[in-house]
Design an enzyme around this catalytic site. Structure first.
Site, mmCIF file in Angstrom:
data_model
loop_
_atom_site.group_PDB
_atom_site.id
_atom_site.type_symbol
_atom_site.label_atom_id
_atom_site.label_comp_id
_atom_site.label_asym_id
_atom_site.label_seq_id
_atom_site.Cartn_x
_atom_site.Cartn_y
_atom_site.Cartn_z
ATOM 1 N N ALA A 99 0.872 -1.171 0.000
ATOM 2 C CA ALA A 99 0.000 0.000 0.000
ATOM 3 C C ALA A 99 0.909 1.220 0.000
ATOM 4 O O ALA A 99 2.056 1.148 0.452
ATOM 5 C CB ALA A 99 -0.871 -0.014 1.246
ATOM 6 N N GLU A 134 4.461 -5.235 7.376
ATOM 7 C CA GLU A 134 3.741 -4.138 8.037
ATOM 8 C C GLU A 134 4.224 -3.848 9.458
ATOM 9 O O GLU A 134 4.219 -2.701 9.892
ATOM 10 C CB GLU A 134 2.231 -4.422 8.054
ATOM 11 C CG GLU A 134 1.528 -4.175 6.732
ATOM 12 C CD GLU A 134 1.586 -5.346 5.770
ATOM 13 O OE1 GLU A 134 2.365 -6.300 6.006
ATOM 14 O OE2 GLU A 134 0.848 -5.313 4.768
ATOM 15 N N GLU A 192 -0.908 -9.136 -0.454
ATOM 16 C CA GLU A 192 -2.337 -9.304 -0.142
ATOM 17 C C GLU A 192 -3.173 -9.339 -1.417
ATOM 18 O O GLU A 192 -4.125 -10.106 -1.525
ATOM 19 C CB GLU A 192 -2.799 -8.187 0.807
ATOM 20 C CG GLU A 192 -2.217 -8.360 2.205
ATOM 21 C CD GLU A 192 -2.517 -7.192 3.118
ATOM 22 O OE1 GLU A 192 -2.132 -6.056 2.765
ATOM 23 O OE2 GLU A 192 -3.126 -7.390 4.179
ATOM 24 N N GLY A 215 0.471 -4.868 0.928
ATOM 25 C CA GLY A 215 -0.727 -4.878 0.089
ATOM 26 C C GLY A 215 -0.507 -5.582 -1.245
ATOM 27 O O GLY A 215 -1.460 -6.069 -1.858
HETATM 28 N N1 COA Z 1 4.618 3.014 -0.649
HETATM 29 C C1 COA Z 1 5.024 4.176 -1.201
HETATM 30 N N2 COA Z 1 6.147 4.274 -1.933
HETATM 31 C C2 COA Z 1 6.896 3.174 -2.093
HETATM 32 C C3 COA Z 1 6.528 1.929 -1.526
HETATM 33 C C4 COA Z 1 5.330 1.882 -0.782
HETATM 34 N N3 COA Z 1 4.884 0.753 -0.234
HETATM 35 N N4 COA Z 1 7.483 1.016 -1.846
HETATM 36 C C5 COA Z 1 8.398 1.667 -2.591
HETATM 37 N N5 COA Z 1 8.047 2.959 -2.739
HETATM 38 C C6 COA Z 1 8.768 4.019 -3.475
HETATM 39 C C7 COA Z 1 9.976 4.514 -2.703
HETATM 40 O O1 COA Z 1 9.591 5.477 -1.750
HETATM 41 C C8 COA Z 1 10.808 5.084 -3.820
HETATM 42 O O2 COA Z 1 10.261 6.327 -4.195
HETATM 43 P P1 COA Z 1 11.216 7.616 -4.425
HETATM 44 O O3 COA Z 1 12.129 7.207 -5.552
HETATM 45 O O4 COA Z 1 10.270 8.708 -4.795
HETATM 46 O O5 COA Z 1 11.950 7.832 -3.151
HETATM 47 C C9 COA Z 1 10.547 4.134 -4.976
HETATM 48 O O6 COA Z 1 9.307 3.476 -4.673
HETATM 49 C C10 COA Z 1 11.619 3.057 -5.148
HETATM 50 O O7 COA Z 1 11.757 2.369 -3.912
HETATM 51 P P2 COA Z 1 13.162 2.174 -3.138
HETATM 52 O O8 COA Z 1 12.878 1.951 -1.701
HETATM 53 O O9 COA Z 1 14.086 3.299 -3.491
HETATM 54 O O10 COA Z 1 13.694 0.833 -3.832
HETATM 55 P P3 COA Z 1 14.729 -0.203 -3.214
HETATM 56 O O11 COA Z 1 15.105 -1.106 -4.317
HETATM 57 O O12 COA Z 1 15.774 0.480 -2.447
HETATM 58 O O13 COA Z 1 13.844 -1.048 -2.150
HETATM 59 C C11 COA Z 1 11.895 -2.226 -1.354
HETATM 60 C C12 COA Z 1 12.791 -1.873 -2.577
HETATM 61 C C13 COA Z 1 10.652 -2.940 -1.900
HETATM 62 C C14 COA Z 1 12.654 -3.172 -0.411
HETATM 63 C C15 COA Z 1 11.494 -0.944 -0.605
HETATM 64 O O14 COA Z 1 10.971 -0.019 -1.550
HETATM 65 C C16 COA Z 1 10.486 -1.119 0.489
HETATM 66 O O15 COA Z 1 10.824 -1.622 1.549
HETATM 67 N N6 COA Z 1 9.219 -0.688 0.274
HETATM 68 C C17 COA Z 1 8.197 -0.707 1.253
HETATM 69 C C18 COA Z 1 7.680 -2.116 1.465
HETATM 70 C C19 COA Z 1 6.628 -2.129 2.538
HETATM 71 O O16 COA Z 1 6.870 -1.893 3.691
HETATM 72 N N7 COA Z 1 5.399 -2.456 2.118
HETATM 73 C C20 COA Z 1 4.305 -2.581 2.998
HETATM 74 C C21 COA Z 1 3.482 -1.381 2.958
HETATM 75 S S1 COA Z 1 2.035 -1.614 3.975
#
Ligand code: COA
Length: 258
Positions: free
Chosen positions: A64, A133, A113, A110
């Site tokens: 999400a 989460e 999910e 999400g």
């Molecule tokens: N919500 C909003 N933005 C998100 C996102 C999310 N769940 N997951 C990734 N993004 C965005 C990042 O903020 C980043 O945006 P920016 O370039 O404007 O800063 C872009 O997507 C790329 O992500 P980034 O984190 O730079 O990539 P990465 O390769 O370093 O890491 C992940 C990849 C998937 C490990 C990492 O993005 C992450 O942990 N995301 C969140 C996962 C999460 O907690 N999901 C559950 C949400 S309830």
């Protein structure tokens, strides 16, 4: 549609979530667009199977959109979960058209999910799945605590959610979370191959089967009773006449559609 792409080929529709710079994170508009797309495709007579995937090579859906709910209150949090479940996650689970998730990279929060709400999942070798989460101080809110438990069992669901760990595609397959693992460049064609097999069969019967299988997971519903009712209902359909007649005439059945 701003955040999703829809492509139709023969009897198969492919929905691609298209926010690659945000790793296809599900914001409110994307959830609304997905609802509208699933609803419209479900009504289309010719569409017999739907595949959902993420754009780019990195992510199916990274969760999400965290930026949207960072300042939410208790009430807003509950509404977010309730609305999302109704519009997308429960909606997809109960869709009468089969939905396959083609998990092409990160499926987190999400994203996992959503994949779990689909009728089944295939993944590429680079896929990584988890419900992180609790690292954010929340729990899964789009059905994750329920569907992960149903798919992988209580102990594994507890561990995955508590540790916020990610499983790779092979482990996900061993857990029964995904049905198949293939190379990333083959994923969509592989999913389309399964969808094509589904499209050859009776969509009317498949819809009844989805309903009966889902009944197994509904509180207060007797799945066996739903099966009996739906089995009987099939006997009143054109598809049943065509399927049995074709068999007796030693030819391939041609089902008209939904
Ligand atoms: N919500 C909003 N933005 C998100 C996102 C999310 N769940 N997951 C990734 N993004 C965005 C990042 O903020 C980043 O945006 P920016 O370039 O404007 O800063 C872009 O997507 C790329 O992500 P980034 O984190 O730079 O990539 P990465 O390769 O370093 O890491 C992940 C990849 C998937 C490990 C990492 O993005 C992450 O942990 N995301 C969140 C996962 C999460 O907690 N999901 C559950 C949400 S309830």
């Amino acid at each position: 549609m701003e955040h999703i792409l829809i492509e139709k080929q023969a009897h198969i529709a492919v929905i691609t979530i298209n926010r690659p710079t945000k790793l296809n994170a599900l914001n409110k508009e994307t959830i609304q667009e997905l609802h509208e797309a699933f609803s419209a495709l479900n009504k289309e007579q010719a569409v017999k199977a739907i595949i959902i995937t993420g754009s780019g090579e990195k992510a199916f859906v990274a969760g999400a959109d965290i930026s949207e709910f960072a300042n939410f209150s208790v009430q807003e949090g509950q509404e977010l979960a309730a609305q999302g479940q109704a519009l997308l996650f429960d909606f997809v689970q109960n869709l009468s058209t089969p939905v396959i998730a083609a998990v092409n990279g990160f499926a987190l929060g999400g994203g996992l999910e959503l994949a779990m709400a689909c009728h089944f999942r295939v993944a590429s070798v680079n896929a990584k799945m988890g419900l992180p989460e609790v690292t954010l101080g929340v729990i899964p809110g789009y059905g994750g605590t329920q569907r992960l438990t149903q798919l992988v069992g209580k102990g594994r669901a507890m561990e995955l959610i508590m540790t916020a760990g990610m499983v790779d595609a092979e482990t996900a397959k061993n857990y029964g979370l995904v049905n198949h693992v293939v190379a990333q460049e083959e994923l969509l064609e592989f999913a389309k191959g399964i969808a094509a097999k589904i499209a050859n069969n009776s969509s009317v019967a498949i819809a009844k089967a989805i309903q009966a299988i889902n009944a197994n997971f509904e509180d207060g519903t007797n799945g066996y009773a739903v099966e009996i009712e739906n089995f009987g209902a099939c006997f009143g359909t054109e598809d049943f006449k065509e399927g049995t007649t074709a068999f007796l005439e030693k030819r391939k059945a041609i089902f008209p559609g939904k």
